[in-house]
Design a protein around this motif. Structure first.
Motif: not given
Ligand code: CUA
Length: 188
Positions: A106-114, A128-147
């Protein structure tokens, strides 16, 4: 005691008291300066492992986080990268597609608030902090829908801020990812 002697005695008491307080005040200032020096040296010698910044003012217009580049990308070397932006009060894209059993970065950022997010009961969890890129790597073990709710209080719409994550079986994901540059499950 003559009046002159008593005057001298009380002056000596006052001078001693002033000197005591001067020593206390100078010691406090010295202690605070020492704390600043020690914490400064500590941070200088142990910087965070990585810091990646992005300009909040241009994040929508150019660079990695323009709208057309958001979503999930399957790179030629087989790595899967999800790029997303958080803002009050939604994630873009609102529905994210990831493969089952493959590392996803994942590579993500925020534009207005934390903001922040967590995906279901997985360890995908970051701020996710405005002005910074958060990254992490993970593996999803099971297919399906997540919130994927926002988990940092970001304003009055915070509790309505969430996205969906579709974890697809590997082959289904690969077929979908090869058919488009950026995939998401946002209805079009
Ligand atoms: Cu965004 Cu809470």
């Amino acid at each position: 005691m003559s009046p002159a002697a008593s005057h001298h005695a009380s002056e000596a008491v006052a001078v001693a008291a002033e000197r005591r307080w001067a020593i206390i005040v100078v010691s406090i200032i010295g202690l605070l300066v020492l704390m600043m020096v020690i914490t400064g040296l500590h941070w200088a010698s142990m910087p965070p492992s990585r810091v990646e910044t992005v300009d909040v003012k241009t994040v929508h217009i150019r660079g990695e986080f323009v709208e057309g580049n958001l979503g999930t990308a399957l790179d030629p070397d087989g790595t899967v990268t999800v790029r997303l932006v958080a803002q009050q009060y939604s994630f873009v894209p609102q529905c994210i597609v990831v493969p089952e059993g493959m590392p996803v970065t994942f590579r993500a950022t925020a534009t207005d608030a934390i903001h922040g997010f967590v995906v279901g009961r997985t360890n995908a969890n970051t701020m996710l902090v405005p002005g910074f890129v958060s990254t992490f790597t993970t593996t999803f073990p099971k297919a399906g829908e997540q919130l994927m709710p926002c988990h940092e209080y970001c304003g009055t719409g915070h509790e309505a801020m969430w996205a969906h994550v579709q974890v697809l079986p590997r082959d289904e994901f690969l077929a979908k990812a090869r058919s488009a540059e950026r995939v998401s499950c946002v209805p079009s």
